[in-house]
Design an enzyme around this catalytic site. Structure first.
Site, PDB file in Angstrom:
ATOM      1  N   SER A 119       0.830  -1.205   0.000  1.00  0.00           N
ATOM      2  CA  SER A 119       0.000   0.000   0.000  1.00  0.00           C
ATOM      3  C   SER A 119       0.864   1.255   0.000  1.00  0.00           C
ATOM      4  O   SER A 119       0.348   2.349  -0.135  1.00  0.00           O
ATOM      5  CB  SER A 119      -0.938   0.007   1.198  1.00  0.00           C
ATOM      6  OG  SER A 119      -0.222  -0.244   2.378  1.00  0.00           O
ATOM      7  N   HIS A 140      -3.473  -3.860  -5.600  1.00  0.00           N
ATOM      8  CA  HIS A 140      -3.732  -3.372  -4.242  1.00  0.00           C
ATOM      9  C   HIS A 140      -5.190  -3.557  -3.846  1.00  0.00           C
ATOM     10  O   HIS A 140      -6.071  -2.858  -4.345  1.00  0.00           O
ATOM     11  CB  HIS A 140      -3.315  -1.897  -4.143  1.00  0.00           C
ATOM     12  CG  HIS A 140      -3.435  -1.348  -2.760  1.00  0.00           C
ATOM     13  ND1 HIS A 140      -3.872  -0.081  -2.485  1.00  0.00           N
ATOM     14  CD2 HIS A 140      -3.185  -1.929  -1.555  1.00  0.00           C
ATOM     15  CE1 HIS A 140      -3.885   0.100  -1.178  1.00  0.00           C
ATOM     16  NE2 HIS A 140      -3.473  -1.002  -0.600  1.00  0.00           N
ATOM     17  N   GLU A 152      -6.733  -1.654  -6.945  1.00  0.00           N
ATOM     18  CA  GLU A 152      -5.909  -0.753  -7.755  1.00  0.00           C
ATOM     19  C   GLU A 152      -4.877  -1.608  -8.505  1.00  0.00           C
ATOM     20  O   GLU A 152      -4.139  -2.383  -7.883  1.00  0.00           O
ATOM     21  CB  GLU A 152      -5.206   0.275  -6.859  1.00  0.00           C
ATOM     22  CG  GLU A 152      -6.177   1.290  -6.278  1.00  0.00           C
ATOM     23  CD  GLU A 152      -5.546   2.210  -5.230  1.00  0.00           C
ATOM     24  OE1 GLU A 152      -5.929   3.384  -5.174  1.00  0.00           O
ATOM     25  OE2 GLU A 152      -4.666   1.750  -4.463  1.00  0.00           O
ATOM     26  N   ASN A 190      -4.989   5.694  -1.117  1.00  0.00           N
ATOM     27  CA  ASN A 190      -4.214   6.066   0.069  1.00  0.00           C
ATOM     28  C   ASN A 190      -3.624   7.467  -0.027  1.00  0.00           C
ATOM     29  O   ASN A 190      -3.366   8.105   0.986  1.00  0.00           O
ATOM     30  CB  ASN A 190      -3.114   5.038   0.332  1.00  0.00           C
ATOM     31  CG  ASN A 190      -3.665   3.813   1.038  1.00  0.00           C
ATOM     32  OD1 ASN A 190      -4.786   3.832   1.531  1.00  0.00           O
ATOM     33  ND2 ASN A 190      -2.894   2.743   1.080  1.00  0.00           N
TER      34      ASN A 190
HETATM   35  N1  CAA Z   1     -15.989 -11.497   5.952  1.00  0.00           N
HETATM   36  C1  CAA Z   1     -17.253 -11.782   5.600  1.00  0.00           C
HETATM   37  N2  CAA Z   1     -18.289 -10.949   5.819  1.00  0.00           N
HETATM   38  C2  CAA Z   1     -18.023  -9.780   6.434  1.00  0.00           C
HETATM   39  C3  CAA Z   1     -16.721  -9.405   6.826  1.00  0.00           C
HETATM   40  C4  CAA Z   1     -15.668 -10.321   6.570  1.00  0.00           C
HETATM   41  N3  CAA Z   1     -14.389 -10.064   6.901  1.00  0.00           N
HETATM   42  N4  CAA Z   1     -16.757  -8.177   7.394  1.00  0.00           N
HETATM   43  C5  CAA Z   1     -18.050  -7.783   7.353  1.00  0.00           C
HETATM   44  N5  CAA Z   1     -18.814  -8.746   6.785  1.00  0.00           N
HETATM   45  C6  CAA Z   1     -20.253  -8.713   6.537  1.00  0.00           C
HETATM   46  C7  CAA Z   1     -21.052  -8.984   7.808  1.00  0.00           C
HETATM   47  O1  CAA Z   1     -21.241 -10.371   7.997  1.00  0.00           O
HETATM   48  C8  CAA Z   1     -22.344  -8.253   7.513  1.00  0.00           C
HETATM   49  O2  CAA Z   1     -23.182  -9.030   6.669  1.00  0.00           O
HETATM   50  P1  CAA Z   1     -24.799  -8.835   6.711  1.00  0.00           P
HETATM   51  O3  CAA Z   1     -25.065  -7.380   6.490  1.00  0.00           O
HETATM   52  O4  CAA Z   1     -25.296  -9.684   5.599  1.00  0.00           O
HETATM   53  O5  CAA Z   1     -25.196  -9.301   8.067  1.00  0.00           O
HETATM   54  C9  CAA Z   1     -21.888  -7.058   6.694  1.00  0.00           C
HETATM   55  O6  CAA Z   1     -20.614  -7.370   6.178  1.00  0.00           O
HETATM   56  C10 CAA Z   1     -21.788  -5.811   7.529  1.00  0.00           C
HETATM   57  O7  CAA Z   1     -20.861  -6.054   8.587  1.00  0.00           O
HETATM   58  P2  CAA Z   1     -21.026  -5.454  10.056  1.00  0.00           P
HETATM   59  O8  CAA Z   1     -22.469  -5.287  10.392  1.00  0.00           O
HETATM   60  O9  CAA Z   1     -20.140  -6.238  10.970  1.00  0.00           O
HETATM   61  O10 CAA Z   1     -20.331  -4.030  10.021  1.00  0.00           O
HETATM   62  P3  CAA Z   1     -20.376  -2.907   8.941  1.00  0.00           P
HETATM   63  O11 CAA Z   1     -21.719  -2.710   8.354  1.00  0.00           O
HETATM   64  O12 CAA Z   1     -19.676  -1.746   9.559  1.00  0.00           O
HETATM   65  O13 CAA Z   1     -19.423  -3.457   7.768  1.00  0.00           O
HETATM   66  C11 CAA Z   1     -17.235  -3.153   6.942  1.00  0.00           C
HETATM   67  C12 CAA Z   1     -18.098  -3.811   8.023  1.00  0.00           C
HETATM   68  C13 CAA Z   1     -17.523  -3.799   5.607  1.00  0.00           C
HETATM   69  C14 CAA Z   1     -15.780  -3.434   7.331  1.00  0.00           C
HETATM   70  C15 CAA Z   1     -17.575  -1.625   6.877  1.00  0.00           C
HETATM   71  O14 CAA Z   1     -17.521  -1.063   8.168  1.00  0.00           O
HETATM   72  C16 CAA Z   1     -16.646  -0.855   5.983  1.00  0.00           C
HETATM   73  O15 CAA Z   1     -16.774  -0.863   4.776  1.00  0.00           O
HETATM   74  N6  CAA Z   1     -15.683  -0.119   6.626  1.00  0.00           N
HETATM   75  C17 CAA Z   1     -14.716   0.669   5.899  1.00  0.00           C
HETATM   76  C18 CAA Z   1     -13.574  -0.211   5.476  1.00  0.00           C
HETATM   77  C19 CAA Z   1     -12.561   0.557   4.696  1.00  0.00           C
HETATM   78  O16 CAA Z   1     -12.632   1.761   4.487  1.00  0.00           O
HETATM   79  N7  CAA Z   1     -11.550  -0.174   4.244  1.00  0.00           N
HETATM   80  C20 CAA Z   1     -10.428   0.409   3.520  1.00  0.00           C
HETATM   81  C21 CAA Z   1      -9.326   0.537   4.490  1.00  0.00           C
HETATM   82  S1  CAA Z   1      -7.950   1.342   3.777  1.00  0.00           S
HETATM   83  C22 CAA Z   1      -7.121   0.094   3.052  1.00  0.00           C
HETATM   84  O17 CAA Z   1      -7.403  -1.057   3.134  1.00  0.00           O
HETATM   85  C23 CAA Z   1      -5.965   0.543   2.259  1.00  0.00           C
HETATM   86  C24 CAA Z   1      -4.658   0.276   2.848  1.00  0.00           C
HETATM   87  O18 CAA Z   1      -3.743   0.126   2.093  1.00  0.00           O
HETATM   88  C25 CAA Z   1      -4.399   0.320   4.324  1.00  0.00           C
END
Ligand code: CAA
Length: 290
Positions: A119, A140, A152, A190
Site C-alpha cells: 500500500s 492493491h 488498484e 491512500n
Molecule cells: N468477511 C465476511 N463478511 C463480512 C466481513 C468479513 N471479513 N466483514 C463484514 N462482513 C459482513 C457482515 O457479515 C455483515 O453481513 P450482513 O449485512 O449480511 O449481516 C456485513 O458485512 C456488515 O458487517 P457489520 O455489520 O459487521 O459491520 P459494517 O456494516 O460496519 O461493515 C465493513 C463492516 C464492511 C468493514 C464496513 O464497516 C466498511 O466498509 N468499513 C470501511 C472499510 C474501509 O474503508 N476499508 C479500507 C481501508 S484502507 C485500506 O485497506 C488501504 C490500505 O492500504 C491500508
C-alpha cells in the site's frame, strides 16, 4: 485460458482475504506463510469469514465448502513453480518483499506474473530486482478484501500493457472492480486517505472534538461506513503510522507526516482492534467495548 492458478505469499488479514476472494471466484489458490501456526490461523480466518458470508445468504454452504477446498497452505515458496499469478502480501518491509520475489524469480517460469499488494512501497523498486520487470505490477486490495470491491492495478514504468490487460481480466473474474493507475506513492486511494486520517488525529490532539464525535460526524455527515479513528483502529495504528512515514519521506508534504499521537500510541502498543486498544477498546472478538 488466462490466469488459473494463483499463489499468495502471506496468510495474514490481507493474504487470507485475497485467497478467499480468489477461491470463491473458482481459482486454485496456494498460500504460503513462514510457520504452520500462521497457515492454520489464515485457514481459520477464511473459515470464519465464509461462515459470515453463508449466514448473510450470499453463498450456499456447498459453495463455501468448495471454496475452502480450493485453498491450500504451504511453508515453501518452492511449491509455487506452477502458478500463473503470484500476489505478495507480506509485511510492508522492502527487503522482506525483495527476498520473496528473488526466490520466486528462481522458482517460477518466465510467464508467471508477479504482483505486490503493497500500500505504500514503490512497485518498480521491487520489479527491477527480478528478471521479469515487464510482468510485475501492483495489485492493491482493500481491507477487508471480501467486502471491499476495489483493486488498484498499478502500472510501474516497466510493466507491459499485456500484463495490465491480464490483471484487468483477473480482477474482473474475481467480481471486483479494477482501476489502473501509475506507480505513484499511495496510488489513488491512500494518497487521499492518509492526509484525511492524519487530519482526524490532529483534530483529536487539538481537542476540536472527542474521538466519538469526530467519527460520528464523518459517518453521519459523509455517509462513511466507519469514522477515521475507527478506521485507523480497524486497519492498525502501526500500519497507518508506517504508511504515513513512507508518504512523508516521498512527498515531504507535512499533511502526510504521522501526527505525534499516532507514534505514541504505537510505542504504547495501542495498535487498535488487534491489541484490544487504540482510540477505543475492543474485546477478544474485536467487538467495540467503549
Ligand atoms: N468477511 C465476511 N463478511 C463480512 C466481513 C468479513 N471479513 N466483514 C463484514 N462482513 C459482513 C457482515 O457479515 C455483515 O453481513 P450482513 O449485512 O449480511 O449481516 C456485513 O458485512 C456488515 O458487517 P457489520 O455489520 O459487521 O459491520 P459494517 O456494516 O460496519 O461493515 C465493513 C463492516 C464492511 C468493514 C464496513 O464497516 C466498511 O466498509 N468499513 C470501511 C472499510 C474501509 O474503508 N476499508 C479500507 C481501508 S484502507 C485500506 O485497506 C488501504 C490500505 O492500504 C491500508
Amino acid at each position: 485460458m488466462g490466469i488459473q492458478k494463483v499463489g499468495i505469499v502471506g496468510f495474514g488479514a490481507m493474504g487470507s482475504g485475497i485467497a478467499q476472494v480468489c477461491a470463491v471466484a473458482g481459482f486454485d489458490v496456494l498460500v504460503r506463510d513462514v510457520e504452520q501456526r500462521f497457515v492454520d490461523r489464515g485457514n481459520e480466518r477464511i473459515a470464519a469469514s465464509l461462515a459470515r458470508v453463508v449466514k448473510s445468504g450470499k453463498l450456499t454452504e456447498a459453495e463455501a465448502t468448495a471454496a475452502r477446498g480450493r485453498v491450500k497452505g504451504t511453508l515453501a515458496l518452492a511449491d509455487f513453480g506452477d502458478r500463473d499469478l503470484i500476489i505478495e502480501a507480506v509485511v510492508e518491509v522492502l527487503d522482506a518483499k525483495k527476498e520473496v520475489f528473488g526466490e520466486l524469480d528462481r522458482v517460477c517460469g518466465p510467464a508467471t506474473i508477479f504482483a505486490s499488494n503493497t500500500s505504500s512501497l514503490t512497485i518498480v523498486e521491487m520489479a527491477a530486482t527480478t528478471k521479469r520487470p515487464d510482468r510485475f505490477a501492483g495489485l492493491h486490495f482493500f481491507n477487508p478484501p471480501v467486502m471491499m470491491p476495489l483493486v488498484e492495478i498499478v502500472k510501474a514504468i516497466t510493466t507491459s500493457d499485456a500484463t495490465i490487460e491480464a490483471l484487468r481480466d483477473f480482477v474482473q473474474r474475481l467480481g471486483h472492480t479494477g482501476v489502473v493507475c501509475t506507480d505513484s506513492t499511495g496510488f489513488i486511494v491512500n494518497r487521499l486517505l492518509v492526509p484525511y486520517l492524519n487530519s482526524a488525529v490532529r483534530m483529536l490532539e487539538l481537542g476540536v472534538a472527542s474521538a466519538e464525535e469526530i467519527d460520528q460526524a464523518v459517518k453521519l455527515g459523509l455517509r462513511h461506513p466507519m469514522g477515521p479513528l475507527e478506521l485507523i483502529d480497524y486497519t492498525g495504528v502501526d500500519i497507518n503510522y508506517h504508511v504515513a512515514n513512507v508518504f512523508f519521506e516521498e512527498f515531504k508534504d507535512p499533511t502526510m507526516a504521522p501526527p505525534p499521537l499516532l507514534r505514541r500510541m504505537m510505542l504504547a502498543g495501542h495498535l487498535g482492534v488487534k491489541t484490544g486498544k487504540g482510540f477505543y477498546e475492543y474485546d477478544e472478538k474485536g467487538k467495540r467495548k467503549t
